[in-house]
Scaffold this active site. Structure first.
Site, PDB file in Angstrom:
ATOM      1  N   GLY A  97      10.999  15.404 -46.230  1.00 22.25           N
ATOM      2  CA  GLY A  97      10.051  16.515 -46.385  1.00 22.25           C
ATOM      3  C   GLY A  97      10.360  17.383 -47.593  1.00 22.25           C
ATOM      4  O   GLY A  97       9.810  18.483 -47.723  1.00 22.25           O
ATOM      5  N   GLU A 103      18.130  22.746 -46.682  1.00 20.80           N
ATOM      6  CA  GLU A 103      18.719  22.208 -45.449  1.00 20.80           C
ATOM      7  C   GLU A 103      20.242  22.115 -45.597  1.00 20.80           C
ATOM      8  O   GLU A 103      20.996  22.461 -44.688  1.00 20.80           O
ATOM      9  CB  GLU A 103      18.138  20.820 -45.153  1.00 20.80           C
ATOM     10  CG  GLU A 103      16.674  20.881 -44.715  1.00 20.80           C
ATOM     11  CD  GLU A 103      15.994  19.522 -44.637  1.00 20.80           C
ATOM     12  OE1 GLU A 103      16.559  18.529 -45.117  1.00 20.80           O
ATOM     13  OE2 GLU A 103      14.876  19.474 -44.090  1.00 20.80           O
TER      14      GLU A 103
HETATM   15  C1  5RP Z   1      12.886  17.238 -44.301  1.00 16.74           C
HETATM   16  C2  5RP Z   1      13.844  16.437 -43.509  1.00 16.74           C
HETATM   17  C3  5RP Z   1      13.434  16.036 -42.129  1.00 16.74           C
HETATM   18  O1  5RP Z   1      14.405  16.464 -41.233  1.00 16.74           O
HETATM   19  C4  5RP Z   1      13.295  14.548 -42.071  1.00 16.74           C
HETATM   20  O2  5RP Z   1      12.378  14.123 -43.082  1.00 16.74           O
HETATM   21  C5  5RP Z   1      12.804  14.074 -40.690  1.00 16.74           C
HETATM   22  O3  5RP Z   1      11.483  14.468 -40.508  1.00 16.74           O
HETATM   23  P1  5RP Z   1      10.702  14.220 -39.155  1.00 16.74           P
HETATM   24  O4  5RP Z   1      11.331  15.095 -38.112  1.00 16.74           O
HETATM   25  O5  5RP Z   1       9.277  14.619 -39.481  1.00 16.74           O
HETATM   26  O6  5RP Z   1      10.809  12.755 -38.800  1.00 16.74           O
HETATM   27  O7  5RP Z   1      14.927  16.107 -43.926  1.00 16.74           O
HETATM   28  O8  5RP Z   1      13.326  17.447 -45.622  1.00 16.74           O
END
Ligand code: 5RP
Length: 218
Positions: A97, A103
């Site tokens: 994302g 994060e």
């Molecule tokens: C965003 C992330 C998310 O935690 C990762 O992409 C998982 O996403 P989802 O819960 O929609 O499967 O690292 O940068």
């Protein structure tokens, strides 16, 4: 049961890890969104949250949960977030994302990292999911050439600008046998802000949504 049901179940199980009167670290993505919705149900017993993206901050605020600047907070006892892949050592690939840098910052401050995910995210070897790397825009070509030297095939994520104003290279074709080593090597490349490898700061607990319920790994 759908994958989304499994994500929701894992996210809801994470509420048990939230202490009273604390500031909760909140991640980004569809699983983190389920966690935010569950957190809204107990918002009276927390002080508020710090968010790893503008999107999560907006969702928290829409539920009436106070959102703090990380610099204004002394402690983050727990951080709850999803992952794109997670191995048996609880090393992760994150950043699908595009929120990987914030994060990683919130995860670094947090005392405990609880990863919430559906069972498809569990892997033996990281790298099938292309590894996101956040890059200062003017360094994009330089960083891409250096990532090729490390054995990867970087692809520019067209049209995406991160919350920090940077771009993302998704690195395909890696089979990541030593995640902590590769994390260090990528972070040394000039122009890299950070990589989506979370090995040096791995998860402490994995709550994995499966057909038969939520499994806990430490
Ligand atoms: C965003 C992330 C998310 O935690 C990762 O992409 C998982 O996403 P989802 O819960 O929609 O499967 O690292 O940068």
């Amino acid at each position: 049961m759908t994958l989304d049901d499994m994500k929701r179940a894992a996210a809801r199980a994470a509420i048990a890890f939230v202490p009273d009167n604390c500031v909760v670290g909140v991640g980004t993505g569809s699983t983190a969104n389920h966690f935010i919705d569950a957190l809204a149900e107990i918002k009276g017993r927390i002080e508020g949250a710090v968010a790893s993206s503008e999107g999560s901050a907006a969702r928290l605020k829409s539920h009436g949960i106070p959102v703090f600047d990380l610099n204004a907070v002394d402690r983050v006892p727990v951080y709850i977030d999803g992952a794109d892949e997670i191995n048996h050592y609880l090393h992760m690939i994150k950043g699908g994302g595009a929120a990987l840098t914030r994060e990683k910052i919130v995860a670094a401050v947090a005392e405990q990292f609880i990863c919430v995910a559906d069972h498809t995210k569990r892997v033996d070897i990281l790298g099938t999911f292309p590894l996101p790397v956040e890059v200062i825009p003017m360094a994009r070509s330089h960083v891409a050439r250096e990532l090729v030297k490390l054995g990867g095939r970087p692809v520019y994520r067209e049209g995406v600008v991160t919350d920090n104003g940077n771009v993302i290279l998704d690195v395909h074709g890696l089979r990541i046998a030593e995640p902590a080593t590769l994390e260090g090597e990528i972070n040394q490349i000039v122009g890299v802000v950070t990589s989506g490898l979370f090995a040096r700061r791995r998860a402490d607990v994995l709550l994995l949504g499966t057909e038969s319920g939520v499994e806990t790994f430490r």
